[in-house]
Design an enzyme around this catalytic site. Structure first.
Site, mmCIF file in Angstrom:
data_model
loop_
_atom_site.group_PDB
_atom_site.id
_atom_site.type_symbol
_atom_site.label_atom_id
_atom_site.label_comp_id
_atom_site.label_asym_id
_atom_site.label_seq_id
_atom_site.Cartn_x
_atom_site.Cartn_y
_atom_site.Cartn_z
ATOM 1 N N LYS A 22 15.083 -39.655 14.910
ATOM 2 C CA LYS A 22 15.333 -38.276 15.346
ATOM 3 C C LYS A 22 16.616 -38.174 16.162
ATOM 4 O O LYS A 22 17.474 -37.321 15.879
ATOM 5 C CB LYS A 22 14.152 -37.782 16.197
ATOM 6 C CG LYS A 22 14.448 -36.559 17.021
ATOM 7 C CD LYS A 22 13.293 -36.249 17.957
ATOM 8 C CE LYS A 22 13.646 -35.203 18.986
ATOM 9 N NZ LYS A 22 14.521 -35.670 20.070
ATOM 10 N N ASN A 23 16.767 -39.038 17.154
ATOM 11 C CA ASN A 23 17.899 -38.854 18.067
ATOM 12 C C ASN A 23 19.242 -39.209 17.435
ATOM 13 O O ASN A 23 20.288 -38.769 17.927
ATOM 14 C CB ASN A 23 17.673 -39.626 19.381
ATOM 15 C CG ASN A 23 16.623 -38.927 20.245
ATOM 16 O OD1 ASN A 23 16.232 -37.787 19.960
ATOM 17 N ND2 ASN A 23 16.141 -39.599 21.268
ATOM 18 N N CYS A 117 12.759 -30.861 26.000
ATOM 19 C CA CYS A 117 11.554 -31.140 26.773
ATOM 20 C C CYS A 117 11.825 -30.904 28.257
ATOM 21 O O CYS A 117 12.932 -31.136 28.736
ATOM 22 C CB CYS A 117 11.131 -32.584 26.563
ATOM 23 S SG CYS A 117 10.534 -32.912 24.906
ATOM 24 N N ARG A 122 17.918 -30.546 33.650
ATOM 25 C CA ARG A 122 18.656 -31.316 32.627
ATOM 26 C C ARG A 122 20.086 -30.801 32.562
ATOM 27 O O ARG A 122 20.445 -30.013 31.706
ATOM 28 C CB ARG A 122 17.947 -31.206 31.274
ATOM 29 C CG ARG A 122 16.560 -31.827 31.283
ATOM 30 C CD ARG A 122 15.947 -31.919 29.914
ATOM 31 N NE ARG A 122 16.556 -32.950 29.087
ATOM 32 C CZ ARG A 122 16.092 -33.330 27.902
ATOM 33 N NH1 ARG A 122 15.023 -32.754 27.393
ATOM 34 N NH2 ARG A 122 16.701 -34.275 27.204
ATOM 35 N N ASP A 305 11.614 -42.648 26.786
ATOM 36 C CA ASP A 305 10.851 -41.927 25.766
ATOM 37 C C ASP A 305 9.590 -42.681 25.316
ATOM 38 O O ASP A 305 8.841 -42.184 24.480
ATOM 39 C CB ASP A 305 11.743 -41.627 24.544
ATOM 40 C CG ASP A 305 12.764 -40.535 24.852
ATOM 41 O OD1 ASP A 305 12.728 -39.968 25.954
ATOM 42 O OD2 ASP A 305 13.611 -40.247 23.967
ATOM 43 N N ARG A 397 8.185 -31.622 16.533
ATOM 44 C CA ARG A 397 9.642 -31.717 16.696
ATOM 45 C C ARG A 397 10.133 -33.125 16.391
ATOM 46 O O ARG A 397 11.295 -33.303 16.014
ATOM 47 C CB ARG A 397 10.033 -31.378 18.141
ATOM 48 C CG ARG A 397 10.040 -29.905 18.464
ATOM 49 C CD ARG A 397 10.684 -29.677 19.824
ATOM 50 N NE ARG A 397 11.831 -30.549 19.970
ATOM 51 C CZ ARG A 397 12.128 -31.252 21.064
ATOM 52 N NH1 ARG A 397 11.380 -31.153 22.126
ATOM 53 N NH2 ARG A 397 13.184 -32.037 21.109
HETATM 54 C C1 UD1 Z 1 18.539 -38.154 25.369
HETATM 55 C C2 UD1 Z 1 17.355 -38.100 24.434
HETATM 56 C C3 UD1 Z 1 16.060 -38.062 25.259
HETATM 57 C C4 UD1 Z 1 16.009 -39.270 26.200
HETATM 58 C C5 UD1 Z 1 17.295 -39.374 27.028
HETATM 59 C C6 UD1 Z 1 17.359 -40.653 27.841
HETATM 60 C C7 UD1 Z 1 18.257 -36.946 22.523
HETATM 61 C C8 UD1 Z 1 18.318 -35.693 21.721
HETATM 62 N N1 UD1 Z 1 17.476 -36.910 23.624
HETATM 63 O O1 UD1 Z 1 18.501 -36.985 26.169
HETATM 64 O O2 UD1 Z 1 14.976 -38.105 24.356
HETATM 65 O O3 UD1 Z 1 14.915 -39.148 27.066
HETATM 66 O O4 UD1 Z 1 18.450 -39.345 26.170
HETATM 67 O O5 UD1 Z 1 17.256 -41.770 27.025
HETATM 68 O O6 UD1 Z 1 18.870 -37.951 22.195
HETATM 69 N N2 UD1 Z 1 22.476 -36.175 33.384
HETATM 70 C C9 UD1 Z 1 23.251 -35.496 34.299
HETATM 71 N N3 UD1 Z 1 24.333 -34.799 33.868
HETATM 72 C C10 UD1 Z 1 24.663 -34.727 32.550
HETATM 73 C C11 UD1 Z 1 23.868 -35.399 31.610
HETATM 74 C C12 UD1 Z 1 22.775 -36.118 32.055
HETATM 75 O O7 UD1 Z 1 22.972 -35.535 35.500
HETATM 76 O O8 UD1 Z 1 25.666 -34.058 32.218
HETATM 77 C C13 UD1 Z 1 21.303 -36.962 33.830
HETATM 78 C C14 UD1 Z 1 19.977 -36.377 33.351
HETATM 79 O O9 UD1 Z 1 19.498 -35.411 34.237
HETATM 80 C C15 UD1 Z 1 19.107 -37.615 33.289
HETATM 81 C C16 UD1 Z 1 20.078 -38.729 32.911
HETATM 82 O O10 UD1 Z 1 21.387 -38.240 33.222
HETATM 83 O O11 UD1 Z 1 18.573 -37.898 34.555
HETATM 84 C C17 UD1 Z 1 20.046 -39.156 31.469
HETATM 85 O O12 UD1 Z 1 20.210 -38.009 30.616
HETATM 86 P P1 UD1 Z 1 20.813 -38.135 29.148
HETATM 87 O O13 UD1 Z 1 20.952 -39.577 28.776
HETATM 88 O O14 UD1 Z 1 22.005 -37.269 29.077
HETATM 89 O O15 UD1 Z 1 19.649 -37.496 28.266
HETATM 90 P P2 UD1 Z 1 19.779 -36.535 27.008
HETATM 91 O O16 UD1 Z 1 21.001 -36.872 26.237
HETATM 92 O O17 UD1 Z 1 19.545 -35.130 27.427
#
Ligand code: UD1
Length: 427
Positions: A22-23, A117, A122, A305, A397
């Site tokens: 999925k990701n 989620c 986020r 996850d 999803r």
């Molecule tokens: C992706 C995955 C999600 C998984 C996560 C961590 C997808 C579609 N989703 O989510 O299933 O749980 O990686 O492995 O691939 N953060 C910030 N600022 C930013 C971006 C992130 O502070 O601009 C923080 C977030 O709040 C979180 C951490 O960084 O605490 C990791 O987030 P991130 O790796 O970006 O997760 P996603 O890409 O949203």
């Protein structure tokens, strides 16, 4: 409203085939917009996040042809729109990838803020910092994220925290930018490597994906490609934990065992026997699981996850386990549901203290998010008797044909409508 009806208490036995990741799919589909020619994408999982993205691509003007259940051809040449509305994004986190892809394609993008989620806040500040470093101007206007650039130019970007989404979005925006982009403190997840391989198969010049430093030398054109998505690490891990949690014996096929190392290591600590093959793993559990401590971390650490699923297994382990969430602030919302089934879990900030009980008891519970929903299904399969899981659209999803796959392993699980439910029939 649909829900799952589960008659639990039976071990899962047999073989299960894992779908495309999925990701990876949710990054690769928007990335097709960067191509100057049609692309064929294979091994797409049949999940609602993929249908949502395909429909968004079509609304942007891309031409989509279904080849078979898991392959599509996408011709992005007429995709002239650059706006992804809230309705098109349908609350998906991955809709944010349209920002990087459209910016890379047209130098402009307007996208509804990403949902996904609910794990607490986020933010996308690191995505924006990356776009700005490449020369884009980013503003939030009328509830939309608006990014524009006269020209994107390569730059060095240090991520303040390891972010999967920011790493992917910066790769998308940088792949056709002028010059060299370096992402430092980049995420190293298998889907980052898969996206880089996909873009490189179109003629991109990306090095270092899978390490903490990714170097992207911008190219002018990307050509068409035929590309098969990697197997889903988290779907595989979910079936591995389900096998162990039900005292079963399951061979999980079409996986990349290297991507499953942290999950294998922890399951071995709980007493599971694991055999690794080239493209399969066999998980067998006899007796009660043993306690263990887990801390979730970016790859190659234990994936966040998989946290709700493994915590569900530990809820019946001998002894007390501590599960610490190292990525998200609010990822223990499912604990309340698990305690309805008799689990003994105390959450204190980022840690959950799980005192193993002998058995879970059947109960009506809810999927509070995607992976929490998978955990509730595992709990229902563990508890002897009838459980129901509501709010299953979260699960749809991300898990392809979950009732069919589990039934193939001997589980008694059905998708029912509210009016089919046994309690409704008695009333
Ligand atoms: C992706 C995955 C999600 C998984 C996560 C961590 C997808 C579609 N989703 O989510 O299933 O749980 O990686 O492995 O691939 N953060 C910030 N600022 C930013 C971006 C992130 O502070 O601009 C923080 C977030 O709040 C979180 C951490 O960084 O605490 C990791 O987030 P991130 O790796 O970006 O997760 P996603 O890409 O949203």
């Amino acid at each position: 409203m649909e829900k799952f009806l589960i008659n639990g208490g039976k071990p899962l036995i047999g073989r299960v085939h894992i779908s495309g990741a999925k990701n990876a799919a949710v990054a690769i589909l928007p990335a097709v917009l960067l191509s100057d020619e049609p692309c064929i994408i294979e091994n797409l999982p049949q999940i609602s996040d993929v249908s949502t993205l395909l429909s968004s691509l079509s609304k942007l003007g891309a031409e989509i042809k279904t080849i078979n259940k898991t392959s599509v051809s996408i011709d992005p040449r007429r995709a002239s729109y650059f706006v992804v509305t809230k309705e098109m994004a349908q609350g998906m986190r991955a809709s944010s990838y349209f920002l990087g892809a459209l910016l890379g394609r047209n130098n402009k993008a307007r996208v509804a803020p990403p949902g996904g989620c609910d794990f607490g806040v986020r933010p996308i500040d690191q995505h924006i910092k990356g776009f700005e470093a490449l020369g884009a101007y980013v503003a939030i206007e009328n509830g939309m994220v608006d990014a524009r650039a006269k020209e994107l130019r390569g730059s060095s970007i240090y991520l303040d925290m390891v972010s999967v989404g920011a790493t992917i979005n910066i790769m998308l925006a940088a792949v056709k930018a002028k010059g060299l982009t370096i992402i430092e403190n980049a995420a190293r997840e298998p889907h980052i490597v898969d996206l880089a391989n996909f873009l490189n198969s179109m003629g991109a010049d990306i090095m270092g994906a899978g390490t903490g430093v990714i170097k992207i030398r911008g190219v002018e054109h990307l050509h068409g490609t035929q590309y098969s998505i990697i197997p889903d690490q988290i779907e595989a891990g979910t079936y591995m934990v389900a096998a162990a949690a039900t005292g079963g014996d399951v061979t999980i096929e079409n996986v990349t065992p290297k991507h499953l190392e942290s999950i294998i290591a922890k399951l071995v600590e709980t007493g599971a026997e694991i055999e690794e093959f080239d493209e399969a793993v066999r998980v067998k559990m006899t007796g009660r699981p043993r306690r263990c401590n887990i801390k979730t971390m970016p790859h190659p650490g234990f994936p966040t996850d998989m946290q709700p699923q493994i915590a569900t297994l530990l809820s019946v382990a001998e002894g007390t386990s501590i599960v610490t969430e190292g990525v998200w602030e609010g990822r223990f919302r499912y604990v309340e549901q698990l305690t309805l089934m008799g689990a003994d879990i105390q959450v204190d900030g980022k840690s959950a203290v799980i005192t193993g009980v002998k058995n879970l008891k059947p109960a009506p519970v809810r999927a509070v998010d995607l992976r929490a929903g998978a955990a509730m299904i595992i709990a229902g399969l563990m508890a002897e008797g009838q459980s129901t899981v509501e709010d299953i659209s979260h699960i749809d999803r991300g898990y392809e044909l979950i009732t069919e796959k589990l039934s193939g392993l001997g589980a008694d699980i059905k998708r029912i409508n509210d009016y089919d439910a046994p309690s409704a029939k008695l009333a």
